[in-house]
Design a protein around this motif. Sequence first.
Motif, short mmCIF file in Angstrom:
data_model
loop_
_atom_site.label_atom_id
_atom_site.label_comp_id
_atom_site.label_asym_id
_atom_site.label_seq_id
_atom_site.Cartn_x
_atom_site.Cartn_y
_atom_site.Cartn_z
N VAL A 282 0.72 5.68 -0.44
CA VAL A 282 0.04 6.96 -0.62
C VAL A 282 1.08 7.94 -1.15
O VAL A 282 2.11 8.14 -0.50
CB VAL A 282 -0.51 7.52 0.72
N THR B 81 -10.70 6.83 3.66
CA THR B 81 -11.72 6.38 2.71
C THR B 81 -11.18 5.24 1.85
O THR B 81 -11.88 4.27 1.56
CB THR B 81 -12.14 7.56 1.81
N ASP B 82 -9.91 5.34 1.48
CA ASP B 82 -9.30 4.27 0.69
C ASP B 82 -8.83 3.10 1.55
O ASP B 82 -8.29 2.12 1.04
CB ASP B 82 -8.11 4.82 -0.12
N ARG B 83 -8.99 3.23 2.86
CA ARG B 83 -8.72 2.14 3.80
C ARG B 83 -7.26 1.71 3.85
O ARG B 83 -6.96 0.50 3.85
CB ARG B 83 -9.58 0.94 3.48
N HIS B 84 -6.39 2.66 3.89
CA HIS B 84 -4.98 2.29 4.07
C HIS B 84 -4.78 1.78 5.49
O HIS B 84 -5.28 2.36 6.44
CB HIS B 84 -4.07 3.49 3.80
N THR C 263 -2.86 5.45 -3.57
CA THR C 263 -3.69 6.64 -3.51
C THR C 263 -2.81 7.84 -3.83
O THR C 263 -1.74 8.00 -3.24
CB THR C 263 -4.31 6.80 -2.10
N GLN D 273 0.83 -1.20 0.00
CA GLN D 273 0.00 0.00 0.00
C GLN D 273 0.87 1.25 0.00
O GLN D 273 1.82 1.36 0.78
CB GLN D 273 -0.90 0.02 1.23
N LEU E 124 -2.65 -1.15 -3.58
CA LEU E 124 -3.45 0.05 -3.31
C LEU E 124 -2.55 1.27 -3.40
O LEU E 124 -1.60 1.40 -2.64
CB LEU E 124 -4.06 -0.06 -1.91
N ARG F 18 -8.97 11.13 2.78
CA ARG F 18 -8.69 10.31 1.60
C ARG F 18 -8.10 8.95 1.98
O ARG F 18 -8.51 7.91 1.48
CB ARG F 18 -7.70 11.04 0.67
#
Lengths: 362, 362
Positions: A38, A89-92, A64, A36, A62, A86
């Motif tokens: 970001v 919401t994206d569930r990191h 973002t 993941q 994932l 954010r």
Amino acid sequence: MHKLQVELGERSYPIYIGRELLADSALLAEHVVGTQVVIISNDTVAPLYLDRLRAALGERELVTEIILADGEQFKSMDTLNEIFDRVLTDRHSRSTTMIALGGGVVGDITGFAAACYQRGVKFVQVPTTLLSQVDSSVGGKTAVNHPLGKNMIGAFYQPQAVLIDINTLSSLPSREFAAGVAEVLKYGLICDAPFYRWLQEQMPKLLAREEAALAEAIERSCACKAEVVAADEREGGLRAILNLGHTFGHAIETAQGYGNWLHGEAVATGMLMAMELSARRGWIDREEVKGFRDLLLAVNLPVRPPSEMTPGQFLDLMGRDKKVLDGRLRLVLLKSMGEAVIVDDATESELTDLLEHFLKAA
Amino acid sequence: MHKLQVELGERSYPIYIGRELLADSALLAEHVVGTQVVIISNDTVAPLYLDRLRAALGERELVTEIILADGEQFKSMDTLNEIFDRVLTDRHSRSTTMIALGGGVVGDITGFAAACYQRGVKFVQVPTTLLSQVDSSVGGKTAVNHPLGKNMIGAFYQPQAVLIDINTLSSLPSREFAAGVAEVLKYGLICDAPFYRWLQEQMPKLLAREEAALAEAIERSCACKAEVVAADEREGGLRAILNLGHTFGHAIETAQGYGNWLHGEAVATGMLMAMELSARRGWIDREEVKGFRDLLLAVNLPVRPPSEMTPGQFLDLMGRDKKVLDGRLRLVLLKSMGEAVIVDDATESELTDLLEHFLKAA
């Protein structure tokens, strides 16, 4: 590619300085572990570099991308909240890695977001401005601004790695490049007089952004910063010397509203003020003040605070600075060229005289 | 007065448990150094104890009192911003000390404010609820809630000291006292089976708030917590066992909106769910589940999640929990009484069966 190490025990990390590092898949794979990611950038830098960074990151479960508006005025709690919205919401998960792709604002806010998200996730700095490459990306100071003071809300939080891609400087506007040079000069002044002399000589090459000069200036700056941070991570004492010019500079930035003066510009003027005070105390030669002023002018950096500021306003804003300890204003001055000292004995009249000198000249 | 030590190297600190500690001037003088103090409390606790604490602090140059509205729904970024506004307006320097006088909400938000204000100032915990005394005031977890998840924004940040004044429990409403007992029971379940048996026997005395029983329960709880935290400050592994019941519990709290169920109530039900799952796996005796359920009923703690929740909603909210690592839901279960284990192999059907069992009963 050059590699330096910031020695902080279990929080140690490398700084890489070289060409095309943001497209270096192997380097990214080594320091951005997990599935993941970001990426936080701004609307100036993202169009230039985000695609290459993202491609170099390879396949991830994932990713973002958060593109902030460019500017110091967006280094705020509101922007921080947008980031949290954010990312949640994206569930990191707690095993995500946040990557700061941009200048000091992006780095500071990304680092602080990483420090706070789920009480701390990994982050990697990919600074794209000279100022962030030599200063804010190294050392773990993260923060957002508050209407009552700059960098008032933040954390000491170290990255996993700092990737300094000197090619990103080719796209940097002149004004921002000059602001970065101010911080480069700072390292010469506070801890490396030979480096300061080198800068006085090599400034034309640096301003022409010759690669060899850039790499040298960045590496010597980062080496100084890494050494100071390793000795005093949480600014118990020594680290405060990195704030040469910052107490005056922050007052200018706060008075003008964030984003009107660049941080490096305010620091440049602040350093000149600190040098003037040092010369008045007889610690450095008056010629050095003049030499530094000439250097700032050559770099196209400001040598005077905004003319509309008053000494009273300055003192008021400086009193709110983080470097105030138990009510005493602490200032970084130069005991000699290449040697900084922290003082807390500046009197109001000494400061008022100094401020009047600069404001009259403004 | 009893004293325990949380062993965390340079971040070690003492926990004091005793009578009238919040009026103990010598103890406060030892741990609240410097001339600036920020006391953060809420409008329930402040009228009862603030004057005594403030008097015991003696003369200080600058004391700011911040009285928050009482309730989990105020553990928010907005409240955090109000704290920063006040502290900056009053010009607290980096050498200030923040004192949390109240329950878990006050402690968590004060700790996080202290972690972030000027990148970190000292703070002292004076917990006034049973839950905060045995759990949230010890270990350095600080946070605020986000609409998308509880405790999502925070820091690991250790206090200078924890002062547990058991006399403050006399004013605690029964419902909150019961919620604290849930966390006390947790320590028995996860790391001290003899303590759990003691609690089963001594519960009437504890519910009558007999001083000796209170002091014993608090000390054994804090000793367990201190040991776990010392072994794993930043929840790399072991520390997660302190979250027994919390993954289910957080889902309940989030679904109901913060403040409707007390944290301890949600954890109580969550622990019962975790025990049921442990029994289904054959790790603990089914009689233990029944015995724990009877104990919760005796304490007047809920044994069922809200009837309007659905298994799908539960799973959705649990997927957002911090204990998710790389997409796998991690749960704390009991391998045996007094021995917790972290699993990441719970299947959706296993969880759906469990949730349906509890929601059908609701």
